[in-house]
Write a protein that holds these residues in place. Structure first.
Motif, PDB file in Angstrom:
ATOM      1  N   ASP A   1       0.800  -1.225   0.000  1.00  0.00           N
ATOM      2  CA  ASP A   1       0.000   0.000   0.000  1.00  0.00           C
ATOM      3  C   ASP A   1       0.834   1.277   0.000  1.00  0.00           C
ATOM      4  OD1 ASP A   1      -2.255  -1.617   0.100  1.00  0.00           O
ATOM      5  OD2 ASP A   1      -2.420  -1.503   2.282  1.00  0.00           O
ATOM      6  N   GLY A   2       1.967   1.263  -0.701  1.00  0.00           N
ATOM      7  CA  GLY A   2       2.824   2.441  -0.763  1.00  0.00           C
ATOM      8  C   GLY A   2       3.798   2.572   0.389  1.00  0.00           C
ATOM      9  N   ALA A   3       3.698   1.708   1.407  1.00  0.00           N
ATOM     10  CA  ALA A   3       4.640   1.750   2.527  1.00  0.00           C
ATOM     11  C   ALA A   3       6.015   1.293   2.041  1.00  0.00           C
ATOM     12  CB  ALA A   3       4.164   0.858   3.669  1.00  0.00           C
ATOM     13  N   LYS A   4       7.050   1.957   2.542  1.00  0.00           N
ATOM     14  CA  LYS A   4       8.413   1.629   2.139  1.00  0.00           C
ATOM     15  C   LYS A   4       9.272   1.358   3.360  1.00  0.00           C
ATOM     16  CE  LYS A   4       8.212   4.701  -1.870  1.00  0.00           C
ATOM     17  NZ  LYS A   4       6.942   5.336  -1.575  1.00  0.00           N
ATOM     18  N   ILE A   5      10.238   0.450   3.174  1.00  0.00           N
ATOM     19  CA  ILE A   5      11.253   0.195   4.184  1.00  0.00           C
ATOM     20  C   ILE A   5      12.595   0.451   3.521  1.00  0.00           C
ATOM     21  CG2 ILE A   5      12.387  -1.535   5.618  1.00  0.00           C
ATOM     22  CD1 ILE A   5       9.733  -2.822   6.104  1.00  0.00           C
ATOM     23  N   THR A   6      13.426   1.266   4.181  1.00  0.00           N
ATOM     24  CA  THR A   6      14.751   1.586   3.664  1.00  0.00           C
ATOM     25  C   THR A   6      15.808   0.866   4.490  1.00  0.00           C
ATOM     26  OG1 THR A   6      14.036   3.740   2.852  1.00  0.00           O
ATOM     27  CG2 THR A   6      16.394   3.456   3.216  1.00  0.00           C
ATOM     28  N   ALA A   7      16.756   0.245   3.787  1.00  0.00           N
ATOM     29  CA  ALA A   7      17.880  -0.436   4.421  1.00  0.00           C
ATOM     30  C   ALA A   7      19.158   0.325   4.128  1.00  0.00           C
ATOM     31  CB  ALA A   7      17.999  -1.860   3.883  1.00  0.00           C
ATOM     32  N   SER A   8      20.046   0.361   5.095  1.00  0.00           N
ATOM     33  CA  SER A   8      21.379   0.926   4.911  1.00  0.00           C
ATOM     34  C   SER A   8      22.343  -0.255   4.883  1.00  0.00           C
ATOM     35  CB  SER A   8      21.718   1.886   6.053  1.00  0.00           C
ATOM     36  OG  SER A   8      23.035   2.387   5.893  1.00  0.00           O
ATOM     37  N   ILE A   9      22.898  -0.544   3.707  1.00  0.00           N
ATOM     38  CA  ILE A   9      23.791  -1.689   3.550  1.00  0.00           C
ATOM     39  C   ILE A   9      25.014  -1.272   2.738  1.00  0.00           C
ATOM     40  CG2 ILE A   9      21.924  -3.378   3.759  1.00  0.00           C
ATOM     41  CD1 ILE A   9      21.930  -3.702   0.743  1.00  0.00           C
ATOM     42  N   THR A  10      26.016  -2.109   2.708  1.00  0.00           N
ATOM     43  CA  THR A  10      27.232  -1.762   1.983  1.00  0.00           C
ATOM     44  C   THR A  10      26.999  -1.764   0.470  1.00  0.00           C
ATOM     45  OG1 THR A  10      28.027  -4.037   1.821  1.00  0.00           O
ATOM     46  CG2 THR A  10      28.693  -2.774   3.794  1.00  0.00           C
ATOM     47  N   ASN A  11      27.775  -0.951  -0.222  1.00  0.00           N
ATOM     48  CA  ASN A  11      27.731  -0.956  -1.686  1.00  0.00           C
ATOM     49  C   ASN A  11      28.097  -2.335  -2.224  1.00  0.00           C
ATOM     50  OD1 ASN A  11      27.055   1.765  -1.738  1.00  0.00           O
ATOM     51  ND2 ASN A  11      29.165   2.440  -2.038  1.00  0.00           N
ATOM     52  N   GLU A  12      29.022  -3.009  -1.537  1.00  0.00           N
ATOM     53  CA  GLU A  12      29.417  -4.356  -1.952  1.00  0.00           C
ATOM     54  C   GLU A  12      28.216  -5.299  -1.924  1.00  0.00           C
ATOM     55  OE1 GLU A  12      32.737  -7.781  -0.834  1.00  0.00           O
ATOM     56  OE2 GLU A  12      32.487  -6.062   0.495  1.00  0.00           O
ATOM     57  N   ALA A  13      27.390  -5.214  -0.873  1.00  0.00           N
ATOM     58  CA  ALA A  13      26.193  -6.055  -0.785  1.00  0.00           C
ATOM     59  C   ALA A  13      25.198  -5.702  -1.890  1.00  0.00           C
ATOM     60  CB  ALA A  13      25.540  -5.911   0.586  1.00  0.00           C
ATOM     61  N   ILE A  14      25.039  -4.414  -2.159  1.00  0.00           N
ATOM     62  CA  ILE A  14      24.130  -3.988  -3.237  1.00  0.00           C
ATOM     63  C   ILE A  14      24.564  -4.627  -4.554  1.00  0.00           C
ATOM     64  CG2 ILE A  14      23.396  -2.016  -4.645  1.00  0.00           C
ATOM     65  CD1 ILE A  14      23.539  -0.322  -2.029  1.00  0.00           C
ATOM     66  N   ASP A  15      25.868  -4.575  -4.841  1.00  0.00           N
ATOM     67  CA  ASP A  15      26.386  -5.139  -6.087  1.00  0.00           C
ATOM     68  C   ASP A  15      26.298  -6.659  -6.101  1.00  0.00           C
ATOM     69  OD1 ASP A  15      26.955  -2.568  -6.945  1.00  0.00           O
ATOM     70  OD2 ASP A  15      29.073  -2.670  -6.330  1.00  0.00           O
ATOM     71  N   ASP A  16      26.721  -7.305  -5.008  1.00  0.00           N
ATOM     72  CA  ASP A  16      26.714  -8.770  -4.944  1.00  0.00           C
ATOM     73  C   ASP A  16      25.310  -9.353  -5.104  1.00  0.00           C
ATOM     74  OD1 ASP A  16      29.448  -8.747  -4.583  1.00  0.00           O
ATOM     75  OD2 ASP A  16      29.379  -9.286  -2.454  1.00  0.00           O
ATOM     76  N   LEU A  17      24.302  -8.664  -4.541  1.00  0.00           N
ATOM     77  CA  LEU A  17      22.923  -9.150  -4.624  1.00  0.00           C
ATOM     78  C   LEU A  17      22.219  -8.695  -5.903  1.00  0.00           C
ATOM     79  CD1 LEU A  17      21.852  -8.548  -0.912  1.00  0.00           C
ATOM     80  CD2 LEU A  17      22.293 -10.751  -2.017  1.00  0.00           C
ATOM     81  N   GLY A  18      22.865  -7.818  -6.659  1.00  0.00           N
ATOM     82  CA  GLY A  18      22.257  -7.320  -7.894  1.00  0.00           C
ATOM     83  C   GLY A  18      21.028  -6.469  -7.622  1.00  0.00           C
ATOM     84  N   LEU A  19      21.064  -5.691  -6.541  1.00  0.00           N
ATOM     85  CA  LEU A  19      19.901  -4.883  -6.164  1.00  0.00           C
ATOM     86  C   LEU A  19      19.813  -3.660  -7.067  1.00  0.00           C
ATOM     87  CD1 LEU A  19      20.280  -5.072  -2.278  1.00  0.00           C
ATOM     88  CD2 LEU A  19      18.913  -6.538  -3.785  1.00  0.00           C
ATOM     89  N   ALA A  20      18.654  -3.496  -7.698  1.00  0.00           N
ATOM     90  CA  ALA A  20      18.440  -2.376  -8.615  1.00  0.00           C
ATOM     91  C   ALA A  20      16.965  -2.012  -8.600  1.00  0.00           C
ATOM     92  CB  ALA A  20      18.869  -2.764 -10.025  1.00  0.00           C
ATOM     93  N   GLU A  21      16.664  -0.785  -8.982  1.00  0.00           N
ATOM     94  CA  GLU A  21      15.268  -0.340  -9.037  1.00  0.00           C
ATOM     95  C   GLU A  21      14.463  -1.282  -9.920  1.00  0.00           C
ATOM     96  OE1 GLU A  21      14.857   3.828  -9.967  1.00  0.00           O
ATOM     97  OE2 GLU A  21      16.372   4.378  -8.484  1.00  0.00           O
ATOM     98  N   GLY A  22      13.271  -1.641  -9.432  1.00  0.00           N
ATOM     99  CA  GLY A  22      12.384  -2.535 -10.157  1.00  0.00           C
ATOM    100  C   GLY A  22      12.563  -4.003  -9.823  1.00  0.00           C
ATOM    101  N   ALA A  23      13.658  -4.352  -9.151  1.00  0.00           N
ATOM    102  CA  ALA A  23      13.916  -5.750  -8.794  1.00  0.00           C
ATOM    103  C   ALA A  23      13.132  -6.133  -7.533  1.00  0.00           C
ATOM    104  CB  ALA A  23      15.410  -5.964  -8.558  1.00  0.00           C
ATOM    105  N   ALA A  24      12.845  -7.417  -7.419  1.00  0.00           N
ATOM    106  CA  ALA A  24      12.182  -7.938  -6.226  1.00  0.00           C
ATOM    107  C   ALA A  24      13.206  -8.104  -5.111  1.00  0.00           C
ATOM    108  CB  ALA A  24      11.533  -9.286  -6.531  1.00  0.00           C
ATOM    109  N   ALA A  25      12.774  -7.810  -3.880  1.00  0.00           N
ATOM    110  CA  ALA A  25      13.640  -7.967  -2.708  1.00  0.00           C
ATOM    111  C   ALA A  25      12.781  -8.168  -1.476  1.00  0.00           C
ATOM    112  CB  ALA A  25      14.543  -6.745  -2.534  1.00  0.00           C
ATOM    113  N   VAL A  26      13.407  -8.691  -0.434  1.00  0.00           N
ATOM    114  CA  VAL A  26      12.722  -8.897   0.842  1.00  0.00           C
ATOM    115  C   VAL A  26      13.475  -8.120   1.917  1.00  0.00           C
ATOM    116  CG1 VAL A  26      11.943 -10.582   2.554  1.00  0.00           C
ATOM    117  CG2 VAL A  26      11.991 -11.209   0.124  1.00  0.00           C
ATOM    118  N   ALA A  27      12.755  -7.246   2.629  1.00  0.00           N
ATOM    119  CA  ALA A  27      13.316  -6.541   3.787  1.00  0.00           C
ATOM    120  C   ALA A  27      13.112  -7.442   4.998  1.00  0.00           C
ATOM    121  CB  ALA A  27      12.619  -5.198   3.985  1.00  0.00           C
TER     122      ALA A  27
END
Length: 141
Positions: free
Chosen positions: A103-129
């Motif tokens: 319903d438009g609610a967002k959760i923001t995570a603060s993680i390392t750039n290395e983790a962002i790259d290793d997990l392939g996190l990008a806008e539009g991708a599915a993820a679990v907080a």
């Protein structure tokens, strides 16, 4: 209320399970529920009971991120929120990943750039907080 925690999710208490020292408060936010493990003293001081409006507060540094859309079955963290990444902002070492969960609610995570790259996190991708119940604070107005 102004606080530095990025994640402030307003909802309604749907259950309170009381214990000897701590209790578990469940807050309904849209289609999701957030569990918070807090002291019985805090539960009583805040007047938390089923039907009361409350805010779940989570520091971005306490949010883990898993790539994909599936909840993890064998993990102790009670809170798992599948969603879609709506923003990735990298800094020098760490970045912020915002996941729209319900319903438009967002959760923001603060993680390392290395983790962002290793997990392939990008806008539009599915993820679990993922958030432990002990990392969820509860506020009321």
């Amino acid at each position: 209320m102004k606080i530095s925690a990025r994640n402030q999710l307003a909802g309604t208490v749907s259950a309170v399970k009381e214990g000897a020292v701590n209790g578990v408060v469940t807050i309904k936010v849209g289609d999701e529920t957030i569990k918070s493990d807090i002291t019985m003293e805090a539960i009583k001081d805040l007047g938390l009971a089923e039907g009361k409006e409350a805010i779940a507060i989570i520091k971005a540094s306490n949010v883990l991120v898993a790539a994909g859309s599936e909840r993890i079955g064998s993990i102790s963290a009670r809170n798992q929120f599948p969603g879609t990444i709506v923003k990735v902002a990298k800094g020098a070492v760490n970045g912020h990943v915002s996941i729209e969960i319900t319903d438009g609610a967002k959760i923001t995570a603060s993680i390392t750039n290395e983790a962002i790259d290793d997990l392939g996190l990008a806008e539009g991708a599915a993820a679990v907080a993922i958030v432990k119940a002990t990392d969820v604070l509860v506020a009321v107005n």
